[in-house]
Write a protein that holds these residues in place. Structure first.
Motif, PDB file in Angstrom:
ATOM      1  N   GLU A 270     -12.282   6.053   9.629  1.00  0.00           N
ATOM      2  CA  GLU A 270     -10.951   5.651   8.714  1.00  0.00           C
ATOM      3  C   GLU A 270     -11.103   6.547   7.635  1.00  0.00           C
ATOM      4  OE1 GLU A 270     -10.772   1.218   8.014  1.00  0.00           O
ATOM      5  OE2 GLU A 270     -10.074   1.715   6.182  1.00  0.00           O
TER       6      GLU A 270
ATOM      7  N   PHE B 278     -19.722   9.549   6.882  1.00  0.00           N
ATOM      8  CA  PHE B 278     -20.526   8.326   7.558  1.00  0.00           C
ATOM      9  C   PHE B 278     -22.032   8.893   6.997  1.00  0.00           C
ATOM     10  CE2 PHE B 278     -17.112   7.648  10.316  1.00  0.00           C
ATOM     11  CZ  PHE B 278     -16.974   6.198  10.298  1.00  0.00           C
TER      12      PHE B 278
ATOM     13  N   ASN C 251     -12.666  11.943   9.792  1.00  0.00           N
ATOM     14  CA  ASN C 251     -11.904  10.574   9.542  1.00  0.00           C
ATOM     15  C   ASN C 251     -10.505  10.975   9.379  1.00  0.00           C
ATOM     16  OD1 ASN C 251     -13.841   8.599   8.660  1.00  0.00           O
ATOM     17  ND2 ASN C 251     -14.633  10.126   7.242  1.00  0.00           N
TER      18      ASN C 251
ATOM     19  N   HIS D 294     -15.473  -0.410  14.283  1.00  0.00           N
ATOM     20  CA  HIS D 294     -15.956   0.461  13.297  1.00  0.00           C
ATOM     21  C   HIS D 294     -17.369  -0.048  13.184  1.00  0.00           C
ATOM     22  CE1 HIS D 294     -16.277   2.331   9.423  1.00  0.00           C
ATOM     23  NE2 HIS D 294     -15.248   3.052   9.801  1.00  0.00           N
TER      24      HIS D 294
HETATM   25  N1  URA Z   1     -16.386   4.522   6.930  1.00  0.00           N
HETATM   26  C1  URA Z   1     -15.292   5.443   7.618  1.00  0.00           C
HETATM   27  O1  URA Z   1     -14.491   5.176   8.104  1.00  0.00           O
HETATM   28  N2  URA Z   1     -15.722   6.772   7.424  1.00  0.00           N
HETATM   29  C2  URA Z   1     -16.780   7.108   6.454  1.00  0.00           C
HETATM   30  O2  URA Z   1     -16.909   8.518   6.312  1.00  0.00           O
HETATM   31  C3  URA Z   1     -17.732   6.273   5.965  1.00  0.00           C
HETATM   32  C4  URA Z   1     -17.267   5.055   6.232  1.00  0.00           C
END
Ligand code: URA
Length: 241
Positions: free
Chosen positions: A101, A114, A140, A214
């Motif tokens: 996201e 992430f 993202n 997610h």
């Molecule tokens: N959540 C996401 O969608 N992207 C990231 O990079 C970290 C957490």
């Protein structure tokens, strides 16, 4: 199109035999698609071989060019509070791209997608698929952190999405795993809930998209991990056919 692997023919790199075989087979398939019909010493074949590295580097160059184009982006209001633009990380020649996201606090601090708690879970998922973060690409929908980790606003997605499109065009993965509602709905221009979309295969401009939950949602709803694992098993088997 099958692109040749990133490091075929480069000396001094330590690869597991399975990696080398996979990259060799990618390279051979790529050569066949490029018109090579056998191992002769014709100018055509030598030209194809000589061009391999040039073709390999193009995804890297395209991504670098795109990152330069984004620059110190001021195209939406997220620029005001972000620390770092979180562009993406991994193999520019990846067959599989994970799209999330948007950056959270840890990603904003580090400039890498992430890397927080959800990221650690994503890393585990990737490793359970017998892959590594280095062999896939991770990015993202939006590249700057929404303050307080709120959902991305439509104008922010609109400003940033062209960059994701170009990023995916540069990589041209066979598969995209869309993580969560925003990634799936934005990529597929859909308003279906993620619970309906997950585990099914969609097309995004010639690239196959598998939406799933997610990782941050999994942290709150661990009982859904089983669904994600089913989706990832499907993805692995599609990638191996
Ligand atoms: N959540 C996401 O969608 N992207 C990231 O990079 C970290 C957490």
């Amino acid at each position: 199109m099958v692109r040749a692997g990133t490091s075929f023919g480069k000396a001094g790199q330590d690869h597991a035999p399975v990696d080398i075989l996979e990259k060799t087979s990618d390279t051979l398939r790529y050569m066949a698609e490029a018109g090579c019909t056998g191992f002769d010493c014709s100018e055509k074949t030598i030209g194809i071989v000589n061009n391999l590295d040039r073709n390999l580097s193009s995804a890297v160059d395209d991504l670098k060019e795109l990152r330069n184009l984004i620059g110190d982006c001021q195209r939406c209001k997220l620029c005001k509070e972000r620390t770092n633009i979180v562009f993406g990380t991994g193999d520019p020649d990846a067959k599989l791209v994970f799209v999330g996201e948007g950056p959270g606090h840890d990603e904003d601090q580090k400039g890498e997608p992430f890397v927080g708690k959800a990221g650690q879970l994503l890393t585990k998922i990737i490793e359970a698929m017998n892959l590594t973060r280095e062999r896939v690409y991770i990015c993202n929908i939006i590249k700057c952190r929404p303050p307080g980790n709120r959902n991305p606003a439509p104008d922010e997605i609109k400003a940033c999405f062209p960059f994701l499109e170009r990023q995916l065009d540069a990589i041209r993965p066979d598969f995209i795993c869309a993580l969560g509602t925003f990634a799936a709905q934005t990529l597929l221009d859909s308003d279906e809930p993620i619970s309906k979309m997950r585990g099914r295969l969609y097309d995004y401009r010639g690239m196959k998209v598998m939406p799933t939950y997610h990782p941050a949602y999994l942290l709150r709803n661990p009982e859904k991990k089983r669904d994600v694992w089913e989706d990832m098993k499907k993805l692995i088997s599609l990638m191996n056919t």
